[in-house]
Design a protein around this motif. Structure first.
Motif, PDB file in Angstrom:
ATOM      1  N   ARG A 173      37.312  37.003  28.788  1.00  0.00           N
ATOM      2  CA  ARG A 173      38.379  36.252  29.440  1.00  0.00           C
ATOM      3  C   ARG A 173      37.872  35.777  30.806  1.00  0.00           C
ATOM      4  N   TYR A 175      38.964  33.019  34.210  1.00  0.00           N
ATOM      5  CA  TYR A 175      40.155  32.517  34.883  1.00  0.00           C
ATOM      6  C   TYR A 175      40.014  31.063  35.321  1.00  0.00           C
ATOM      7  N   MET A 193      42.303  32.437  29.785  1.00  0.00           N
ATOM      8  CA  MET A 193      43.496  33.217  29.452  1.00  0.00           C
ATOM      9  C   MET A 193      44.269  33.497  30.732  1.00  0.00           C
ATOM     10  N   VAL A 195      46.671  35.319  33.432  1.00  0.00           N
ATOM     11  CA  VAL A 195      46.618  36.716  33.848  1.00  0.00           C
ATOM     12  C   VAL A 195      47.638  37.577  33.102  1.00  0.00           C
ATOM     13  N   ASP A 197      48.431  37.456  30.059  1.00  0.00           N
ATOM     14  CA  ASP A 197      48.043  37.695  28.660  1.00  0.00           C
ATOM     15  C   ASP A 197      46.833  38.613  28.519  1.00  0.00           C
ATOM     16  N   VAL A 198      46.251  39.017  29.649  1.00  0.00           N
ATOM     17  CA  VAL A 198      44.995  39.770  29.591  1.00  0.00           C
ATOM     18  C   VAL A 198      45.177  41.145  28.959  1.00  0.00           C
ATOM     19  N   TYR A 199      46.219  41.865  29.331  1.00  0.00           N
ATOM     20  CA  TYR A 199      46.434  43.225  28.815  1.00  0.00           C
ATOM     21  C   TYR A 199      46.484  43.216  27.288  1.00  0.00           C
ATOM     22  N   LEU A 202      43.091  42.320  25.653  1.00  0.00           N
ATOM     23  CA  LEU A 202      42.159  43.451  25.603  1.00  0.00           C
ATOM     24  C   LEU A 202      42.606  44.480  24.570  1.00  0.00           C
ATOM     25  N   ALA A 210      37.397  41.219  30.295  1.00  0.00           N
ATOM     26  CA  ALA A 210      38.153  40.252  31.083  1.00  0.00           C
ATOM     27  C   ALA A 210      37.683  40.273  32.530  1.00  0.00           C
ATOM     28  N   GLY A 212      38.341  39.296  36.405  1.00  0.00           N
ATOM     29  CA  GLY A 212      39.492  39.077  37.271  1.00  0.00           C
ATOM     30  C   GLY A 212      39.375  39.933  38.509  1.00  0.00           C
ATOM     31  N   HIS A 222      44.899  47.356  33.354  1.00  0.00           N
ATOM     32  CA  HIS A 222      43.940  47.016  32.300  1.00  0.00           C
ATOM     33  C   HIS A 222      43.139  48.237  31.858  1.00  0.00           C
TER      34      HIS A 222
END
Length: 333
Positions: A173, A175, A193, A195, A197-199, A202, A210, A212, A222
């Motif tokens: 992922r 940013y 992706m 922020v 939707d990151v959890y 993963l 990811a 970030g 995360h």
């Protein structure tokens, strides 16, 4: 006589009420939007302080309406929403503006080696780098009111990073366009992706890792859905964020109001940036305590040198791609 006095008193009260109502109507109303975790220091330690300082400096002439967590404007849409006036002010990742301001992508290249402390002391109005980007943003319909460094990006992942080759074939992922170019140079497959939707990305394996900010990775937990964190410490570029304002709205303010707003934003930003610097080790410890393995590439170590060598062609391309003036400004200490 008494009746006349009563009429005069009533008239005075009515006039005062009208003046008060007029003052209330004259209050400048501003909307401010953030995204990501409301507990991230770029939100929690900036927005309330900015609002308080702006009220104090203006004598209550401003009224602020705040929208948190991408309610009004998601991270990836700030670069279009601010010039359009969707909101007046928004948190932003600078590199998200690469479509309108291509020069911002230099921040995600290996050319940016400045520390958070350098950013704290130098990235303010009147500083050449700040003013360079602000002029470009104004051409794109926005005004930068604050710039800050949330620290180099970290990689939250379900694989261990032992060298540049660890990225090969991995879905990562990213940013922004600039961070995607870095991942591609390492052999990874960049995936844009938001922020928020990151959890889940993963957790479901949509991405293997990811990139970030550290504060966001911890604030959004995360570490609950990963096993490892890699801290590049700037060898993959950095994460400059900021607060930007619709240029038409800014220009509609009086010079005095503009000064009040910029002064409040700068003071709030200074406090928030120092908090971010002081919090780095605490945030890393939260990740360690969760059971994740933390690997750091520190300048001068074999791991750092391996990434620097792998990315040297990208650094050379950046020197040739971006305006010489900007390359010189970025290189200045």
């Amino acid at each position: 006589m008494k009746f006349t006095k009563i009429l005069h008193a009533a008239a005075s009260l009515s006039a005062a009420a009208l003046i008060g109502a007029g003052a209330a109507q004259a209050a400048e109303r501003l909307s401010l939007s953030t995204w990501g975790s409301p507990k991230h220091f770029q939100v929690e330690k900036f927005v309330p302080v900015f609002e308080k300082l702006l009220e104090e400096k203006s004598g209550g002439e401003f009224r602020m309406k705040t929208f948190m967590g991408g309610e009004m404007l998601k991270q990836q849409f700030v670069a279009s929403g601010i010039p359009q006036g969707t909101v007046d002010i928004s948190l932003t990742t600078l590199d998200n503006w690469s479509g309108q301001v291509p020069e911002v992508s230099i921040l995600t290249t290996p050319l940016w080696t400045h520390s958070m402390e350098w950013t704290r002391d130098n990235m303010k109005p009147g500083n050449p780098v700040f003013d360079y980007f602000d002029a470009k943003f104004r051409d794109a319909g926005a005004v930068i009111i604050a710039l800050f460094d949330i620290g180099p990006p970290v990689l939250s992942s379900n694989f261990e990073v032992t060298g540049p080759e660890s990225f090969e074939g991995k879905a990562i992922r990213v940013y922004s366009k600039g961070s995607g170019i870095v991942v591609q140079a390492l052999g990874g497959a960049p995936t844009i992706m938001g922020v928020g939707d990151v959890y889940s990305g993963l957790q479901r394996g949509t991405v293997d890792g990811a990139l970030g900010g550290l504060g966001g990775a911890v604030g959004l937990k995360h570490y609950e859905v990963t096993d490892h964190m890699f801290m590049p410490n700037g060898v993959l570029g950095t994460l400059l964020h900021g607060y930007v304002m619709n240029k038409d709205k800014f220009d509609s303010l009086s010079p005095e109001q503009q000064d009040q707003l910029m002064s409040a934003a700068t003071e709030a930003r200074d406090q928030m940036q120092q908090f971010g610097i002081d919090s780095t080790e605490k945030l890393v410890q939260v990740v360690r305590d969760s059971g994740n393995t933390v690997t750091a590439a520190k300048p001068g170590t074999p791991l750092w040198d391996a990434f620097a060598t792998k990315l040297e062609p990208l650094a050379d391309d950046a020197r040739a791609t971006y305006p010489a003036e900007l390359v010189e400004l970025i290189a200045a200490k």
